[in-house]
Motif scaffolding. Structure first.
Motif: not given
Ligand code: FMN
Length: 326
Positions: A8, A10, A34, A69, A140, A200, A202, A224-225
């Protein structure tokens, strides 16, 4: 079988991005942005806004389920909203204990709650009791608020409250989004919990993925990213039971086609400014993997309408050294 979940995010992973990325493939599950729950039971429209897939059986058009979520600190209100979104057809409910935002309408929520394992327990168990048994309730979390000493205790509180799965963003709230992620803190969780623990943080490449599994002891991941910057990542790491995936990094022309697809999908936002913001945001993030996208971003960063941006993308497609349209 190991699963890959689209994280997720946002303002980034909304219905359009979920549609696009699950269309590309490699994902077993998505989680919505969320929904902040504070004092009231939200009307259905709020949940439909965050998760329009509720109107299509809780799945993207590629058939990938989207769990909704919710985030908040009041067990009773969280439970009421969870029961309602389950009624609306959510295929699963995920509870956010990771968001760095301090308060939700003056009530604490998200990562703040990681300071009190008993509060995590109360929230998860209230939600679990309120939602029909056949609908999974997951959580989470991060490794902690300012330090990691409660990480395992929090994970165990969430499991004993009845969650069917726990995703762990392997950093504290104070560590924000800065590398590294501390995957090693997940190993005691995989050793002490009987529910699946999803790693989760990096995972940008297949090498990161393999390293994360080896260090954390996890079988499942959430990305995510990484996939926003590298849209092939889901397919690269999700071998669907085979030993290895055959998919590698997509070539730049393919990425340009996806950007045009994304432009077409985001047209239904019916809001030029928002659409333009999303296009610029994605082109910028793609620059982490594709040098060409950084060049493209410099060309479009000052543009003020989405049509101008997609025209630049199309020019890049037709450039002799650019993409091809098939
Ligand atoms: C812009 C942005 C928005 C995010 N929004 C949410 C969210 O709505 N709910 C959530 O549980 N985590 C949120 N996260 C955290 C991500 O789900 C994830 O845990 C975090 O980016 C680390 O994973 P990654 O390194 O694969 O990006 C957000 C992260 C970013 C960068």
């Amino acid at each position: 079988m190991a699963t890959v979940t689209l994280a997720p995010m946002e303002g980034v992973v909304d219905v359009y991005m979920r549609e696009l990325l699950t269309g590309i493939g490699g994902f077993d599950l998505c989680v919505s942005e969320f929904v902040r729950v504070s004092q009231n039971l939200f009307p259905a429209a709020v949940f439909y806004r965050y998760c329009p897939e509720l109107l299509t059986g809780g799945r993207t058009s590629s058939g990938v389920p989207v769990h909704v979520q919710i985030m908040g600190g009041e067990p009773v209100v969280m439970a009421e909203n969870a029961a309602f979104v389950a009624e609306l057809g959510a295929p699963g409910i995920d509870i956010n204990f990771g968001c760095p935002a301090k308060t939700v309408n003056r009530h604490d929520a998200g990562a703040t709650l990681l300071q009190w394992p008993e509060r995590l327990y109360e929230i998860v168990s209230a939600v679990r009791r309120a939602v029909p048994k056949d609908i999974p309730v997951s959580a989470k979390m991060r490794l902690g608020f300012s330090e990691k000493s409660l990480a395992l205790e929090n994970a165990m509180a969430i499991e004993s409250a009845g969650a069917s799965k726990l995703t762990v963003h392997a950093r504290t709230k104070l560590e924000g989004y800065r590398a590294p992620a501390y995957w090693e803190y997940l190993r005691p969780m995989t050793e002490n919990l009987s529910i699946p623990v999803v790693a989760n943080g990096e995972i940008w490449t297949k090498e990161d993925f393999l390293q994360c599994l080896a260090v954390s002891g996890c079988e499942h991941v959430m990305v995510g990213r990484g996939v926003i910057a590298r849209p092939s990542l889901g397919l690269e790491i999700n071998s669907k039971g085979e030993q290895y995936s055959q998919v590698g990094l997509f070539a730049w022309p393919i990425i340009l086609n996806f950007v045009v697809d994304y432009y077409n999908l985001t047209k239904s936002m019916e809001n030029d400014n928002r659409q333009m913001g999303r296009l610029k945001q994605w082109i910028k993030l793609l620059g982490r993997t594709y040098e060409q996208s950084s060049v493209l971003f410099d060309q479009i960063r000052r543009m003020e309408d989405p049509i101008g941006i997609v025209q630049e993308v199309r020019k890049e497609q037709y450039r002799p050294t650019g993409g091809v349209v098939i």
